[in-house]
Enzyme design. Structure first.
Site, PDB file in Angstrom:
ATOM      1  N   ILE A   1       0.845  -1.210   0.000  1.00  0.00           N
ATOM      2  CA  ILE A   1       0.000   0.000   0.000  1.00  0.00           C
ATOM      3  C   ILE A   1       0.876   1.254   0.000  1.00  0.00           C
ATOM      4  O   ILE A   1       0.621   2.208  -0.746  1.00  0.00           O
ATOM      5  CB  ILE A   1      -0.967  -0.011   1.213  1.00  0.00           C
ATOM      6  CG1 ILE A   1      -1.915  -1.217   1.090  1.00  0.00           C
ATOM      7  CG2 ILE A   1      -1.753   1.288   1.293  1.00  0.00           C
ATOM      8  CD1 ILE A   1      -2.755  -1.502   2.333  1.00  0.00           C
TER       9      ILE A   1
ATOM     10  N   ASP B   1      11.188   2.905   6.280  1.00  0.00           N
ATOM     11  CA  ASP B   1      10.736   1.519   6.419  1.00  0.00           C
ATOM     12  C   ASP B   1      11.852   0.739   7.088  1.00  0.00           C
ATOM     13  O   ASP B   1      13.038   1.028   6.858  1.00  0.00           O
ATOM     14  CB  ASP B   1      10.408   0.919   5.030  1.00  0.00           C
ATOM     15  CG  ASP B   1       9.562  -0.351   5.136  1.00  0.00           C
ATOM     16  OD1 ASP B   1       9.914  -1.250   5.934  1.00  0.00           O
ATOM     17  OD2 ASP B   1       8.556  -0.450   4.418  1.00  0.00           O
TER      18      ASP B   1
ATOM     19  N   CYS C   1       2.394   1.230   7.663  1.00  0.00           N
ATOM     20  CA  CYS C   1       3.053   0.050   8.238  1.00  0.00           C
ATOM     21  C   CYS C   1       2.045  -0.687   9.119  1.00  0.00           C
ATOM     22  O   CYS C   1       1.055  -0.102   9.559  1.00  0.00           O
ATOM     23  CB  CYS C   1       4.290   0.462   9.034  1.00  0.00           C
ATOM     24  SG  CYS C   1       3.962   1.631  10.333  1.00  0.00           S
ATOM     25  N   PRO C   2       2.274  -1.972   9.356  1.00  0.00           N
ATOM     26  CA  PRO C   2       1.346  -2.698  10.236  1.00  0.00           C
ATOM     27  C   PRO C   2       1.524  -2.249  11.674  1.00  0.00           C
ATOM     28  O   PRO C   2       2.562  -1.684  12.021  1.00  0.00           O
ATOM     29  CB  PRO C   2       1.784  -4.162  10.060  1.00  0.00           C
ATOM     30  CG  PRO C   2       3.201  -4.106   9.620  1.00  0.00           C
ATOM     31  CD  PRO C   2       3.382  -2.825   8.874  1.00  0.00           C
TER      32      PRO C   2
ATOM     33  N   THR D   1      -4.291   5.357   7.391  1.00  0.00           N
ATOM     34  CA  THR D   1      -5.217   4.333   6.879  1.00  0.00           C
ATOM     35  C   THR D   1      -4.738   2.948   7.315  1.00  0.00           C
ATOM     36  O   THR D   1      -5.209   1.951   6.788  1.00  0.00           O
ATOM     37  CB  THR D   1      -5.296   4.362   5.339  1.00  0.00           C
ATOM     38  OG1 THR D   1      -3.974   4.206   4.808  1.00  0.00           O
ATOM     39  CG2 THR D   1      -5.920   5.634   4.807  1.00  0.00           C
ATOM     40  N   SER D   2      -3.781   2.893   8.257  1.00  0.00           N
ATOM     41  CA  SER D   2      -3.207   1.591   8.632  1.00  0.00           C
ATOM     42  C   SER D   2      -3.910   0.976   9.837  1.00  0.00           C
ATOM     43  O   SER D   2      -4.765   0.118   9.672  1.00  0.00           O
ATOM     44  CB  SER D   2      -1.714   1.715   8.882  1.00  0.00           C
ATOM     45  OG  SER D   2      -1.037   1.405   7.698  1.00  0.00           O
ATOM     46  N   ARG D   3      -3.542   1.405  11.026  1.00  0.00           N
ATOM     47  CA  ARG D   3      -4.201   0.925  12.240  1.00  0.00           C
ATOM     48  C   ARG D   3      -4.197   2.041  13.272  1.00  0.00           C
ATOM     49  O   ARG D   3      -3.199   2.767  13.417  1.00  0.00           O
ATOM     50  CB  ARG D   3      -3.469  -0.299  12.822  1.00  0.00           C
ATOM     51  CG  ARG D   3      -3.701  -1.602  12.068  1.00  0.00           C
ATOM     52  CD  ARG D   3      -5.153  -2.105  12.168  1.00  0.00           C
ATOM     53  NE  ARG D   3      -5.370  -3.320  11.428  1.00  0.00           N
ATOM     54  CZ  ARG D   3      -5.779  -3.390  10.151  1.00  0.00           C
ATOM     55  NH1 ARG D   3      -6.043  -2.292   9.479  1.00  0.00           N
ATOM     56  NH2 ARG D   3      -5.963  -4.556   9.579  1.00  0.00           N
TER      57      ARG D   3
ATOM     58  N   ASP E   1      -8.729   7.012   8.582  1.00  0.00           N
ATOM     59  CA  ASP E   1      -9.662   5.925   8.249  1.00  0.00           C
ATOM     60  C   ASP E   1      -9.717   4.933   9.400  1.00  0.00           C
ATOM     61  O   ASP E   1     -10.614   4.115   9.470  1.00  0.00           O
ATOM     62  CB  ASP E   1      -9.191   5.219   6.963  1.00  0.00           C
ATOM     63  CG  ASP E   1     -10.203   4.184   6.472  1.00  0.00           C
ATOM     64  OD1 ASP E   1     -11.418   4.498   6.473  1.00  0.00           O
ATOM     65  OD2 ASP E   1      -9.789   3.076   6.088  1.00  0.00           O
TER      66      ASP E   1
ATOM     67  N   GLU F   1     -11.982   2.185  17.429  1.00  0.00           N
ATOM     68  CA  GLU F   1     -12.961   1.818  16.412  1.00  0.00           C
ATOM     69  C   GLU F   1     -13.540   0.415  16.604  1.00  0.00           C
ATOM     70  O   GLU F   1     -14.695   0.168  16.253  1.00  0.00           O
ATOM     71  CB  GLU F   1     -12.345   1.911  15.011  1.00  0.00           C
ATOM     72  CG  GLU F   1     -11.280   0.863  14.754  1.00  0.00           C
ATOM     73  CD  GLU F   1     -10.664   0.993  13.367  1.00  0.00           C
ATOM     74  OE1 GLU F   1     -10.410   2.108  12.937  1.00  0.00           O
ATOM     75  OE2 GLU F   1     -10.437  -0.037  12.734  1.00  0.00           O
TER      76      GLU F   1
ATOM     77  N   HIS G   1     -12.987   3.003   8.463  1.00  0.00           N
ATOM     78  CA  HIS G   1     -12.156   1.860   8.073  1.00  0.00           C
ATOM     79  C   HIS G   1     -12.650   1.267   6.743  1.00  0.00           C
ATOM     80  O   HIS G   1     -13.031   0.098   6.667  1.00  0.00           O
ATOM     81  CB  HIS G   1     -12.147   0.786   9.172  1.00  0.00           C
ATOM     82  CG  HIS G   1     -10.931  -0.094   9.106  1.00  0.00           C
ATOM     83  ND1 HIS G   1     -10.269  -0.572  10.198  1.00  0.00           N
ATOM     84  CD2 HIS G   1     -10.247  -0.576   8.031  1.00  0.00           C
ATOM     85  CE1 HIS G   1      -9.249  -1.317   9.815  1.00  0.00           C
ATOM     86  NE2 HIS G   1      -9.220  -1.333   8.490  1.00  0.00           N
TER      87      HIS G   1
HETATM   88  P1  NAD Z   1       2.909  -4.794   3.657  1.00  0.00           P
HETATM   89  O1  NAD Z   1       3.227  -5.935   4.558  1.00  0.00           O
HETATM   90  O2  NAD Z   1       2.965  -4.999   2.186  1.00  0.00           O
HETATM   91  O3  NAD Z   1       3.841  -3.548   4.001  1.00  0.00           O
HETATM   92  C1  NAD Z   1       4.086  -3.113   5.305  1.00  0.00           C
HETATM   93  C2  NAD Z   1       5.429  -2.401   5.294  1.00  0.00           C
HETATM   94  O4  NAD Z   1       5.599  -1.794   6.572  1.00  0.00           O
HETATM   95  C3  NAD Z   1       6.619  -3.351   5.058  1.00  0.00           C
HETATM   96  O5  NAD Z   1       7.451  -2.837   4.039  1.00  0.00           O
HETATM   97  C4  NAD Z   1       7.326  -3.379   6.411  1.00  0.00           C
HETATM   98  O6  NAD Z   1       8.727  -3.545   6.312  1.00  0.00           O
HETATM   99  C5  NAD Z   1       6.974  -1.999   6.943  1.00  0.00           C
HETATM  100  N1  NAD Z   1       7.091  -1.876   8.391  1.00  0.00           N
HETATM  101  C6  NAD Z   1       6.835  -2.797   9.347  1.00  0.00           C
HETATM  102  N2  NAD Z   1       7.053  -2.258  10.561  1.00  0.00           N
HETATM  103  C7  NAD Z   1       7.450  -0.977  10.365  1.00  0.00           C
HETATM  104  C8  NAD Z   1       7.841   0.075  11.223  1.00  0.00           C
HETATM  105  N3  NAD Z   1       7.851  -0.069  12.552  1.00  0.00           N
HETATM  106  N4  NAD Z   1       8.195   1.253  10.677  1.00  0.00           N
HETATM  107  C9  NAD Z   1       8.203   1.418   9.310  1.00  0.00           C
HETATM  108  N5  NAD Z   1       7.867   0.455   8.451  1.00  0.00           N
HETATM  109  C10 NAD Z   1       7.494  -0.730   8.975  1.00  0.00           C
HETATM  110  O7  NAD Z   1       1.451  -4.315   4.113  1.00  0.00           O
HETATM  111  P2  NAD Z   1       0.388  -3.507   3.235  1.00  0.00           P
HETATM  112  O8  NAD Z   1      -0.451  -4.449   2.452  1.00  0.00           O
HETATM  113  O9  NAD Z   1       1.078  -2.382   2.544  1.00  0.00           O
HETATM  114  O10 NAD Z   1      -0.563  -2.946   4.395  1.00  0.00           O
HETATM  115  C11 NAD Z   1      -0.093  -1.994   5.331  1.00  0.00           C
HETATM  116  C12 NAD Z   1      -1.115  -1.856   6.443  1.00  0.00           C
HETATM  117  O11 NAD Z   1      -2.304  -1.241   5.939  1.00  0.00           O
HETATM  118  C13 NAD Z   1      -1.640  -3.194   7.016  1.00  0.00           C
HETATM  119  O12 NAD Z   1      -0.787  -3.707   7.994  1.00  0.00           O
HETATM  120  C14 NAD Z   1      -2.965  -2.812   7.605  1.00  0.00           C
HETATM  121  O13 NAD Z   1      -2.773  -2.424   8.947  1.00  0.00           O
HETATM  122  C15 NAD Z   1      -3.378  -1.581   6.780  1.00  0.00           C
HETATM  123  N6  NAD Z   1      -4.569  -1.824   5.953  1.00  0.00           N
HETATM  124  C16 NAD Z   1      -5.628  -1.003   6.093  1.00  0.00           C
HETATM  125  C17 NAD Z   1      -6.766  -1.183   5.313  1.00  0.00           C
HETATM  126  C18 NAD Z   1      -7.957  -0.275   5.417  1.00  0.00           C
HETATM  127  O14 NAD Z   1      -9.071  -0.671   5.020  1.00  0.00           O
HETATM  128  N7  NAD Z   1      -7.802   0.932   5.925  1.00  0.00           N
HETATM  129  C19 NAD Z   1      -6.811  -2.231   4.390  1.00  0.00           C
HETATM  130  C20 NAD Z   1      -5.681  -3.048   4.263  1.00  0.00           C
HETATM  131  C21 NAD Z   1      -4.564  -2.842   5.051  1.00  0.00           C
END
Ligand code: NAD
Length: 329
Positions: free
Chosen positions: A156, A175, A205-206, A232-234, A258, A263, A295
């Site tokens: 993302i 990252d 990031c997650p 938009t992550s968590r 988001d 939530e 979300h």
């Molecule tokens: P991904 O696993 O492809 O990428 C996550 C990236 O974050 C990786 O490159 C990882 O190295 C990096 N990372 C991990 N810990 C980190 C830190 N402490 N600091 C910096 N970078 C770090 O995941 P993705 O598919 O890109 O999804 C990212 C996040 O988006 C998911 O974990 C989820 O929480 C969120 N998400 C939200 C929605 C939504 O509806 N809003 C939908 C899908 C995913």
């Protein structure tokens, strides 16, 4: 294989019904109930459960699922911070996720939130509805020529980098694992440098034990005045109390969320006739520069179709005992 599908919405049923015919032998029963320690008992007689980000898949839930004969948890989401993976491993329950469905669906919402907060679109819409055509207070900033700071450059984050690059922004990123293929769009920097230099900061990031509340008072202090922050992550990546303090101190030009910390208690439900126990969400919406959505980053037709397809493939793999990269336990 019989799957109990928790917290089923109309749109879930439509996207799964559209393709279930391609997976003979898999049957789904839908329930409105959210998966949690008490509702886990409903899964008696099912081989697997299907759950989403709003579920509480803690140790108690997993213990109850195991007791009722469930062999697999099929998460229809990429994130799984709500699943006690260690407990699942201990009890021999397979957990599969949908790691990739449509990164653009989330990245496009992230830029929408940035733009909506920046140009005060929600306020403007409300004014126009009331025949108020005054634009005072709705002034935005150009994004072209500014610096976008992307935290997390996985699927993302990479899509968000490409979008920001397309807007004519200089893109910097932080990252813990760099992706060399992105270096034509961005420059990797330290987290501190990103916080100090970015005009737009977007979190991708997650949520882990290590980065819980990574955006707290200290991080906010380092940011530029007038920064736009998007999450938009968590929700747990941002300390909501510290964010509110920062907003009140005038640090942010805009904030787009988001996801937010509390939530899980009410997400995807209609609580419009209730007084919510935690006032943080309504407090955030008091501020004219904050835009929030529910979300819904994953909520595009393309993403729903891909989620259904991968979840059913995961189910078939469970039946055949096949382990893949989608397994987290
Ligand atoms: P991904 O696993 O492809 O990428 C996550 C990236 O974050 C990786 O490159 C990882 O190295 C990096 N990372 C991990 N810990 C980190 C830190 N402490 N600091 C910096 N970078 C770090 O995941 P993705 O598919 O890109 O999804 C990212 C996040 O988006 C998911 O974990 C989820 O929480 C969120 N998400 C939200 C929605 C939504 O509806 N809003 C939908 C899908 C995913």
């Amino acid at each position: 294989m019989r799957i109990l599908f928790y917290a089923a919405k109309r749109y879930d049923q439509e996207s799964f019904t559209d393709i279930i015919g391609k997976f003979p032998g898999i049957e789904i029963e839908y329930t409105d109930h959210e998966l949690g320690p008490r509702s886990a008992t409903l899964a008696e007689g099912f081989d697997a459960v299907c759950a989403f980000v709003s579920a509480n898949v803690d140790a108690r839930t997993i213990t109850s699922l195991a007791k009722h004969g469930v062999k697999a948890i099929l998460m229809r989401s990429a994130g799984y911070n709500n699943v006690d993976v260690e407990k699942a491993k201990e009890l021999g329950i397979v957990v599969k996720i949908v790691p990739k469905y449509s990164p653009e669906s989330v990245a496009e919402l992230a830029i929408s939130l940035a733009l909506a907060a920046n140009r005060r679109l929600c306020k403007s819409y409300i004014r126009i509805r009331e025949n108020n055509f005054d634009i005072d207070g709705l002034c935005g900033v150009n994004l072209a020529g500014k610096t976008a700071g992307i935290i997390g450059t996985g699927k993302i984050g990479a899509a968000m980098c490409r979008i920001c690059f397309g807007f004519g922004m200089r893109v910097i990123a932080y990252d813990i694992n760099k992706n060399p293929s992105l270096e034509r769009y961005l420059k990797y920097v330290s987290l501190n440098e990103l916080l100090e230099k970015s005009d737009l900061i977007s979190l991708h990031c997650p949520l882990t034990d290590k980065n819980y509340h990574m955006i707290n008072s200290d991080a906010i202090k380092k940011m530029k005045d007038g920064v736009i922050l998007v999450n938009t992550s968590r929700g747990g990546l941002i300390d909501t109390g510290d964010l509110i303090k920062g907003i009140r101190a005038g640090k942010f030009h805009g904030v787009g969320l988001d996801v937010y910390e509390e939530e899980t208690d009410f997400i995807y439900g209609d609580h419009s006739n209730e007084i919510l126990p935690n006032p943080a969400t309504s407090k955030l919406l008091d501020y004219p520069n904050v835009v929030m959505t529910s979300h819904q980053g994953f909520y595009t037709k393309e993403a729903l179709g891909a989620i259904a397809e991968t979840t059913l493939r995961n189910a078939r793999d469970v039946e055949k005992g096949i382990r893949t990269d989608n397994d987290v336990a």
